[in-house]
Design a protein around this motif. Sequence first.
Motif, short mmCIF file in Angstrom:
data_model
loop_
_atom_site.label_atom_id
_atom_site.label_comp_id
_atom_site.label_asym_id
_atom_site.label_seq_id
_atom_site.Cartn_x
_atom_site.Cartn_y
_atom_site.Cartn_z
N GLY A 1 0.50 -1.41 -0.21
CA GLY A 1 0.01 0.58 0.21
C GLY A 1 1.16 1.46 -0.04
N GLU A 2 -0.12 2.46 -0.52
CA GLU A 2 0.29 3.98 -0.53
C GLU A 2 0.06 4.74 0.02
N GLU A 3 0.43 5.75 0.93
CA GLU A 3 -0.32 6.64 1.90
C GLU A 3 -0.19 7.79 1.88
N THR A 4 -0.40 8.91 1.00
CA THR A 4 0.43 9.91 1.25
C THR A 4 -0.10 11.33 2.01
N ILE A 5 0.37 12.04 3.39
CA ILE A 5 -0.57 12.72 4.34
C ILE A 5 0.56 13.59 4.29
N PHE B 1 3.99 7.16 2.88
CA PHE B 1 4.24 5.58 3.19
C PHE B 1 4.48 5.06 1.82
N THR B 2 5.25 4.07 2.16
CA THR B 2 5.00 2.47 1.56
C THR B 2 5.47 1.76 1.63
N ASP B 3 4.29 0.45 1.82
CA ASP B 3 5.23 -0.71 2.44
C ASP B 3 4.52 -2.24 1.54
N SER B 4 5.10 -2.81 2.04
CA SER B 4 4.83 -4.07 1.72
C SER B 4 5.20 -5.16 2.55
N VAL B 5 4.21 -6.31 2.96
CA VAL B 5 4.55 -7.24 3.76
C VAL B 5 3.61 -8.58 3.14
N GLN B 6 4.51 -9.57 3.05
CA GLN B 6 3.67 -11.45 2.95
C GLN B 6 2.79 -11.78 3.63
N ALA B 7 2.23 -11.91 4.18
CA ALA B 7 1.39 -12.04 4.83
C ALA B 7 0.49 -13.75 4.21
#
Length: 253
Positions: free
Chosen positions: A92-96, A134-140
Amino acid sequence: MTLLEKSPDHREVDTWIRRLGFDPAAIPSFPVIDPNSLHPDMWPYWESNGRGWGVLGRPNKMTYLYGPPRALSRAVGNPPHAQDPVIRTLTGEETIGTSTTIAVSSSIEGSFFDMVKATVTTSFSQTWTHETKFTDSVQATIRPGRMMWLELKPVMRRIEGNFIHLMNYYLGPWKPVKGAGRFSGTVEAPGLEGGLTHVVAVRDEPYDGTLHEQLQADGKVLARARVSLDGNGVLEIPPGLLPVGDADRTARV
């Protein structure tokens, strides 16, 4: 909950105030003004030989606190009747951006935020970033009957206190103009200091059967909302439809 609080250094700002012929101790007695009544040209601080004008920030404090949590990625749900877990990469990616309790028009917005940047630099020796991505990636691994998504809890930096407008100049040889006004409020944007860190967590919740039923009943509506359901019953929901908060059920990555 406040994570950190800093007091401002007003020495440089007070020097500028005195150079224009005003007493910093008198700021509480300045009349309250609408910042939108100020022409954009009157915002940048300018002074020459005791004459000039400008808007200065003289905040009471700067605090760091966690902002409201928000979904960062799409949620993936594995239905209760599934036999096996599913593995998905949650990305996901979010700009604050900067927000404020002070109502400013589009015509003065640039001048206002330029003043905020100068205020933070002068009073706290910090820089102010108008927005943060904010950008992050996680394998779940998602078990049957569960839904998982990434949730962001950003550290927000807030300044609060007075902003003052000063003017002391001549329209002509016999037309002196002198006055001062103030407005107050808070300005907030993502920011870190010291050991503070933004938190990205994996939310692990029960599978949302309600959306599953809605999707089967009215697929066109939920398709427009970008909700999807594959042939194995794996449900994907966009961030805007997800619940946030409830830290007790948030597992830190």
